[in-house]
Scaffold this motif. Structure first.
Motif: not given
Length: 762
Positions: A134-147
């Motif tokens: 639960n401590s993780l988020s999508f921003s920790d795992l994915m470069n969504s802004g660049k995509a």
């Protein structure tokens, strides 16, 4: 376990080869459509020029952009096993999607498919990680802004490319007109040639060579710091050379088009190579790191090494370039995708690959109204001047050429400039989207979309664009599901999925090969349209009609059997299948009719007038037969779908011999058409008339039974309709046969009329 992971890497490399083949089949349209459409050289020469560009671009490329390694996901947050799941899912989904689009003849973007596949696969595994921690988020795992920035720039380029393609082509046509070969002023040649060459070379230097390792960094820096000086020098030198070549009576447009083809092919290989081999080589790099440092812990070893920029061995780049060249030269799918783009941009009449859609009709009607209203405010002198510049009167054009050299050059120049501009702004653009939409914009500006073809062309463009958006959604969804299944089921299911993808691809290629063999009628149409010999054109038209009518009669045979079987034996699936096939056949007949109408215009005028009536009687015969099938199918489908009372066994036994006789007569008619046995018409007509008498007797008996209330009234009406339409069908095919014969033969001997009551066929 290392053996299994080595197998993963081997699978990725095999899929990379397939992806190169399929990807080149799709992206060949980017650099071939202008040269092929204008026929500036034999196809073999065009392919050689493009192949040289591909090999140079591949060999000089520094490998891959980082998007395949760390552009979408953050590799230091994923284990080696997670990365392998993502990469394999991407390759499997990519192979399936690209092959589907190529089989349909629709260009799509390998960049978009790869980006959305990486997003889908990464999202699937990120979702599982977040559920477990639960401590993780999508921003920790994915470069969504660049995509997101990549996606926005790609789709925005569609509108920009279409607008500027149309604008530049309109200006070019005003400058040169369609009669550009007759009067070429020296300043026009120097200006146009200089600008075109400068744009193409600038594109090569900025877009195509920005990452070439073999060019010293000092050169890149000099070009970047002295862009205006470099561009001005290129323009002056190229304009001078172009003018000298023009004075030597050399066609400078062909040189410009081949140069542009070379430049786009080189940039395609140098920059888009990551779309085909970036993912497999990322897997290879991850495997090397894992075997060296992972200590066998595939689920715990994080892929920090992928955060670094790639350094691809030259042997991989050369091998990829060679595979791309072989695929370009041998792929029938590449030619099919190029054909779609060229046909949609064709200046004259041709084979319209797409039908009419409601949205296209609305756009055409709205555009026509707007143009008419704007024309009211333009002075007559300006309208007359523009009409004169776009006039095509007294211009003899090669029918085999889809569009002229002016438009082909504009396509390449505008596409090159837009991609170079996007690169300078650090906006990655899809070469597929840009080149296709530029070609559509230039064709619209050139008035290639006339009142008779605009609705079909716009439908085609909308279909392709819709396909691009569907690609994005399908790529994300498919890769998400595959990656999720792999993560939840483990290594061995992953191997099974990969093998299944390869088998599906092999099956698809075999199916496409068979489909290509059956495309002879399209080949005949192209020969007919390109021929300058009117007698030969007439012979080809007769051959085309004979083949298409034979196919139609076979369709009637199959449909009639399915409809009657469905009604007699309560088989809903056969009736539903027939319902769909009849609807599709109506569209096919409209397309065939349009092709053959074009052929009728190209034959000798005296023959055309003589054969015109019989040509339209052939069309009427087909429509009558199709209408009879439609009426039979509708009533039968409604009856069976509602699970109403079936036909009695007694009536089934009575109708089957009648049904078999209809099928026999259809086969006889097809045999006469196939083999030209028109001396047997008297026999066939006599058989048809005798059978019509039998149907009338059966129909009279059925009406009497209905009057006596012996049968269920609902099924009785369906059965009566079946008898009536069977009679109508045989009569329609009989008239169709006579019309085909009169159209095909020079001086046919009239078949004597039959007595009243046996259906007069004359």
């Amino acid at each position: 376990m290392n053996t299994v992971f080595f197998g993963f890497v081997v699978f990725l490399m095999l899929l990379a080869i397939f992806d190169l083949i399929v990807g080149v089949s799709n992206d060949a349209v980017n650099f071939l459509n202008s040269a092929v459409g204008a026929k500036v050289a034999p196809l073999r020469v065009i392919l050689i020029v493009a192949s040289i560009g591909i090999m140079i671009g591949a060999s000089m490329s520094n490998g891959m952009i980082d998007i395949a390694r760390n552009g979408i996901f953050k590799p230091d947050m994923f284990s080696f096993l997670d990365i392998m799941f993502i990469l394999i899912a991407v390759m499997v989904a990519d192979i399936i999607l690209l092959d589907i689009f190529n089989n349909m003849g629709l260009p799509t973007s390998t960049t978009v498919s790869m980006v959305f596949e990486l997003l889908g696969g990464t999202f699937a595994l990120s979702m599982i990680k977040i559920m477990n921690d639960n401590s993780l988020s999508f921003s920790d795992l994915m470069n969504s802004g660049k995509a997101l920035s990549i996606i926005i720039s790609i789709f925005l380029s569609v509108a920009i490319a279409f607008f500027f393609g149309g604008l530049i082509q309109w200006i070019s046509r005003i400058l040169f007109t369609f009669a550009y070969k007759n009067k070429l002023s020296w300043w026009k040649v120097a200006l146009f040639g200089g600008l075109a060459t400068t744009s193409i070379l600038y594109f090569m230097l900025i877009k195509g060579m920005k990452n070439f390792e073999l060019i010293p960094q000092e050169v890149h820096s000099f070009i970047a710091d002295n862009a205006l000086l470099v561009v001005s020098s290129i323009f002056l030198i190229s304009a001078t050379i172009i003018e000298l070549l023009h004075l030597l009576k050399i066609n400078i447009f062909k040189i410009l088009i081949l140069l542009g083809t070379f430049a786009l092919a080189m940039a395609f290989a140098g920059n888009d190579l990551v779309n085909f081999i970036g993912v497999p080589l990322s897997g290879y790099s991850a495997y090397l790191d894992f075997t060296a440092n992972g200590n066998g812990d595939a689920e715990g070893f994080l892929m920090k090494s992928l955060t670094e920029s790639a350094n691809t061995p030259i042997i991989f780049l050369l091998g990829a370039g060679l595979v791309m060249i072989i695929a370009l030269a041998s792929s029938k799918k590449a030619k099919n995708v190029v054909k779609t783009s060229v046909d949609l941009a064709r200046q004259g009449e041709g084979d319209e690959m797409f039908g009419s859609s409601k949205m296209a009709r609305i756009i055409v009607r709205l555009s026509t109204d707007i143009a008419n209203n704007l024309a009211m405010f333009i002075p007559d002198s300006i309208k007359q001047y523009i009409d004169k510049r776009f006039s095509r009167e007294n211009i003899v054009t090669d029918k085999s050429v889809a569009f002229d050299e002016i438009r082909a050059t504009t396509n390449l120049v505008v596409a090159s400039l837009l991609i170079a501009l996007g690169t300078s702004l650090k906006l990655p653009l899809s070469t597929t989207y840009v080149t296709f939409m530029v070609a559509m914009g230039t064709s619209l500006a050139d008035k290639a979309w006339g009142r008779e073809s605009a609705v079909f062309r716009i439908t085609g463009v909308l279909s392709v664009i819709a396909g691009w958006f569907i690609t994005a959604g399908a790529a994300f969804t498919l890769c998400f599901l595959i990656a999720l299944i792999m993560k939840l089921t483990g290594v061995y299911i992953t191997i099974a999925i990969t093998i299944l993808a390869i088998l599906l691809l092999l099956k698809s290629n075999l199916k496409y090969k068979k489909k290509s063999i059956d495309d002879e009628t399209d080949h005949i149409f192209e020969q007919m349209r390109e021929s300058s010999d009117k007698d030969l054109t007439y012979s080809l038209l007769v051959r085309h009609m004979t083949m298409t009518q034979s196919e139609f009669i076979q369709f009637v045979n199959d449909s009639y059997k399915n409809i009657t079987d469905g009604f007699l034996f309560d088989k809903l699936s056969l009736l539903a299948k027939s319902n769909d096939s009849i609807r599709n056949e109506r569209v096919i007949l409209k397309n065939i009719r349009r092709k053959e109408m074009i052929g009728l215009r190209l034959i000798n005028e005296g023959i055309a007038i003589e054969k015109n009536t019989w040509f339209h009687l052939v069309i009427n015969g087909c429509e009558d037969a199709l209408f009879s099938l439609r009426r039979m199918c509708d009533s039968s489908l409604e009856h069976i779908d509602n699970t109403f009372v079936p036909l009695s066994e007694e009536k089934v036994k009575k109708f089957i011999p009648l049904r078999d006789t209809v099928l026999f007569l259809i086969s006889r008619i097809k045999d006469v058409v196939d083999k030209g046995k028109y001396d047997e018409l008297n026999i066939v007509y006599s058989q048809c008339n005798d059978f019509v008498d039998s149907l009338k007797t059966a129909r009279t008996a059925q009406i009497e039974d209905m009057q006596k209330s012996k049968d269920n009234i609902t099924v009785s009406y369906v059965y009566l309709n079946m008898l009536q339409e069977s009679e109508t069908l045989v009569t329609a095919l009989k008239h169709l046969l006579r019309a085909i014969r009169h159209f095909s033969e020079d001086n046919p001997t009239d078949v004597p009329n039959f007595v009243e009551g046996k259906t007069n066929c004359s």
